[in-house]
Design a protein around this motif. Sequence first.
Motif, short mmCIF file in Angstrom:
data_model
loop_
_atom_site.label_atom_id
_atom_site.label_comp_id
_atom_site.label_asym_id
_atom_site.label_seq_id
_atom_site.Cartn_x
_atom_site.Cartn_y
_atom_site.Cartn_z
N UNK A 77 -15.72 31.40 23.91
CA UNK A 77 -14.81 31.09 25.02
C UNK A 77 -15.59 30.83 26.31
N UNK A 78 -16.61 31.65 26.55
CA UNK A 78 -17.41 31.47 27.76
C UNK A 78 -18.16 30.14 27.72
N UNK A 79 -18.74 29.81 26.57
CA UNK A 79 -19.43 28.52 26.45
C UNK A 79 -18.47 27.35 26.64
N UNK A 80 -17.27 27.45 26.06
CA UNK A 80 -16.30 26.37 26.19
C UNK A 80 -15.87 26.20 27.64
N UNK A 81 -15.67 27.31 28.34
CA UNK A 81 -15.24 27.23 29.73
C UNK A 81 -16.35 26.66 30.62
N UNK A 82 -17.58 27.09 30.38
CA UNK A 82 -18.71 26.55 31.15
C UNK A 82 -18.93 25.07 30.84
N UNK A 86 -18.58 21.67 33.33
CA UNK A 86 -19.86 20.99 33.48
C UNK A 86 -20.88 21.91 34.19
N UNK A 87 -20.91 23.17 33.75
CA UNK A 87 -21.82 24.14 34.37
C UNK A 87 -22.93 24.59 33.42
N UNK A 88 -23.10 23.91 32.30
CA UNK A 88 -24.18 24.23 31.38
C UNK A 88 -25.34 23.29 31.60
N UNK A 89 -26.53 23.86 31.75
CA UNK A 89 -27.74 23.07 31.91
C UNK A 89 -28.60 23.28 30.67
N UNK A 90 -28.45 22.39 29.68
CA UNK A 90 -29.15 22.56 28.42
C UNK A 90 -30.64 22.29 28.54
#
Length: 128
Positions: A77-82, A86-90
């Motif tokens: 859920x946290x990954x999906x929300x981030x 557009x708050x994930x920097x892979x």
Amino acid sequence: MGADRAVVAEKVQRRYRHPGRRRLDDRKALCGILFVLYTAIPWEFLPQELGFGSGMTCWRRLRDWQQAGVWDRLHQLLLAELHAGDQLDWSKAVVDSSHVRALRAAQNRSEPGRPRQGGLETPRDHRR
């Protein structure tokens, strides 16, 4: 994430005839779990004065939540929300497989901590 919260938290019903003590609030148990994990103190040393319940209660709740898959769902859920925000920097992601057991490596050792010689070892009885 509001509608998904019901997926993570399940209501536990009290018994009618023998209710026992009231169940510790999930939020307090979570705070106790985080306190123990952050400070690295033993579960039995969790201070009662903090209001997080006993260390055993927090440990049991952690075990129950782990078995129910709560942590995996929370992580998803946290990954999906981030990701949606557009708050994930892979570019700063790290892949680590240290959490996976190496079963083959354990089978290929003759003594703990000593690697095998690839079939060149001879048993001591045959060296005479």
